[in-house]
Design an enzyme around this catalytic site. Structure first.
Site, PDB file in Angstrom:
ATOM      1  N   CYS A  29       0.813  -1.213   0.000  1.00 13.13           N
ATOM      2  CA  CYS A  29       0.000   0.000   0.000  1.00 13.13           C
ATOM      3  C   CYS A  29       0.850   1.268   0.000  1.00 13.13           C
ATOM      4  O   CYS A  29       1.683   1.445   0.894  1.00 13.13           O
ATOM      5  CB  CYS A  29      -0.915  -0.021   1.228  1.00 13.13           C
ATOM      6  SG  CYS A  29      -1.804   1.521   1.513  1.00 13.13           S
ATOM      7  N   TYR A 162      -5.575   6.097  -8.908  1.00 11.69           N
ATOM      8  CA  TYR A 162      -6.749   5.316  -8.509  1.00 11.69           C
ATOM      9  C   TYR A 162      -8.003   5.793  -9.237  1.00 11.69           C
ATOM     10  O   TYR A 162      -8.858   4.982  -9.626  1.00 11.69           O
ATOM     11  CB  TYR A 162      -6.958   5.400  -6.995  1.00 11.69           C
ATOM     12  CG  TYR A 162      -5.973   4.579  -6.212  1.00 11.69           C
ATOM     13  CD1 TYR A 162      -6.243   3.257  -5.885  1.00 11.69           C
ATOM     14  CD2 TYR A 162      -4.752   5.116  -5.810  1.00 11.69           C
ATOM     15  CE1 TYR A 162      -5.333   2.489  -5.174  1.00 11.69           C
ATOM     16  CE2 TYR A 162      -3.828   4.362  -5.107  1.00 11.69           C
ATOM     17  CZ  TYR A 162      -4.126   3.050  -4.790  1.00 11.69           C
ATOM     18  OH  TYR A 162      -3.209   2.288  -4.096  1.00 11.69           O
TER      19      TYR A 162
END
Length: 321
Positions: A29, A162
Site C-alpha cells: 500500500c 486510482y
C-alpha cells in the site's frame, strides 16, 4: 477514518511514548509505505514496533497470515479489524479497515489510521526517540510550500492513479488520466534544476510522491491504464525516483513482490485472471542517477543515513508455491 489529534499532542490520551504502540502496515500500500519510510528515516524501530500484513486480503480485509499460525505475535490478532472493533465494538469497521494503523499494544485498540498525520507525527512528536542525525522532514520555514506541493500531488498523482484505474466511465478515466500526466509533466519540469521537491534535502513532499512513483511502471502504467508513458521515460522524474530509491530508507522498504501481488491478485474486477506480471526488471532502479550534481544532500547538512537493514522486511513465498 479515525480522525485524531497528533499522537503526542498536549492533553491527549495518546502520548508519544516509546514501546507503547505498534504500526500495522502493508508493503503493498502506498499510503502505508510512507509511514514505514518515515519510521526508518527517523530511527524509531525500537520505539514503535512494526507489523506487516499479507498483501492479499479477504472479506475481512488486512490479515496477519504472514506470521506464525496467522496471528500477530504482539497483538494476538488474526485480522486488523480486531483493533478497530476493540476501539469501537459497534461501528469500528463501518468505514472500512485501512493501513497504516497505529495500535496501542497493551489494549489492542486502534489509535489512529490518519495516514497523512501519522508521518508528520513520526517526524515531529517523537523527537526524543529519534536517532541522532535524523532529517527534518517538515521544517517550519518550508511547510507552506510543502503543503502546496502535496495538495497537487495528492489530488492528481497519489489519488489520480486510482481515479483512472477504478473509473467506470470513459470521461472519468480521461479526466483523471489528463490531470495525472499534466501534474507529472509539471513535476518533471520542477525537478530539472533542483534535487528535491522542496528545499535542499528530503521532506514530506518527496516521501509522498515517491511511494506512487515506485509503483508506477510495475502497476499503474498497465493495471490502471496510466499508459501515456512510463516513469522510466521521464527526463527528470525517473533519475529523481532512482536517487530516492538508492537512499537508505526508501529502496530498502520497497517490495515489488508485495506490490504486484496485491494489485494484480486483489483487484479481480480489473484483472480477473489474477496473473502477476514478471516485469519490469527492478535492477533498473540501481542505475546511476547523477542527481547529486544538483547539490543538496538527502538528510540535510548535519544529517546521516539510517543503519542498513539486515534483509527484506517480509519476504513472500514464490508465486505458485
Amino acid at each position: 477514518m479515525v480522525a485524531e489529534p497528533a499522537v503526542g499532542a498536549a492533553d491527549h490520551e495518546w502520548p508519544a511514548e516509546g514501546g507503547r504502540y505498534r504500526l500495522v502496515a502493508s508493503l503493498a500500500c502506498p499510503w502505508a509505505h510512507r509511514s514505514i519510510i518515515v519510521r526508518r528515516l527517523m530511527g524509531l524501530e525500537d520505539a514503535i514496533s512494526l507489523a506487516i500484513v499479507d498483501p492479499l486480503q479477504d472479506d475481512r480485509s488486512w490479515r496477519f497470515t504472514l506470521d506464525e499460525n496467522g496471528v500477530d505475535p504482539v497483538l494476538g490478532y488474526r485480522y486488523l479489524e480486531e483493533a478497530y472493533l476493540a476501539r469501537d465494538p459497534e461501528n469500528g469497521t463501518e468505514n472500512g479497515v485501512s493501513v497504516p494503523a497505529l495500535v496501542e499494544e497493551s489494549s489492542g485498540r486502534l489509535v489512529t489510521n490518519d495516514y497523512p498525520q501519522i508521518t508528520i507525527d513520526l517526524g515531529i512528536e517523537w523527537a526524543k526517540d529519534q536517532r541522532p542525525g535524523a532529517p527534518t522532514l517538515y521544517p517550519q520555514d518550508l511547510r507552506a510550500e510543502i503543503d502546496a506541493v502535496n495538495e497537487g500531488v495528492f489530488g492528481d498523482v497519489n489519488n489520480g492513479v486510482y481515479k483512472a484505474g477504478f473509473a467506470t466511465t470513459q470521461k472519468a478515466y480521461e479526466n483523471a488520466f489528463t490531470a495525472l500526466f499534466a501534474r507529472l509533466d509539471e513535476l518533471d519540469e520542477r525537478l530539472a534544476d533542483r534535487r528535491y521537491l522542496v528545499g535542499d534535502h528530503i521532506t514530506e513532499a518527496d516521501i509522498r510522491l515517491f511511494t506512487t512513483l515506485a509503483r508506477f511502471d510495475a502497476v499503474y502504467h498497465g493495471h490502471f491504464k496510466c499508459n501515456r508513458q512510463k516513469l522510466a521515460e521521464f527526463e527528470n522524474l525517473w533519475p529523481y525516483a532512482r536517487d530516492l530509491y538508492q537512499t537508505p530508507g526508501f529502496g530498502d522498504t520497497v517490495d515489488f513482490d508485495h506490490i504486484k501481488r496485491h494489485y494484480y491478485q486483489v483487484h479481480t474486477s480489473i484483472n480477473p485472471t489474477q496473473i502477476v506480471p514478471l516485469g519490469p526488471e527492478p535492477s533498473a532502479w540501481l542505475e546511476p542517477h547523477r542527481r547529486d550534481e544538483l547539490g543538496g544532500s538527502p538528510f540535510g547538512p548535519d544529517g546521516t543515513p539510517p543503519e542498513p537493514l539486515d534483509g527484506p522486511l517480509r519476504p513472500l513465498p514464490p508465486l505458485g508455491a
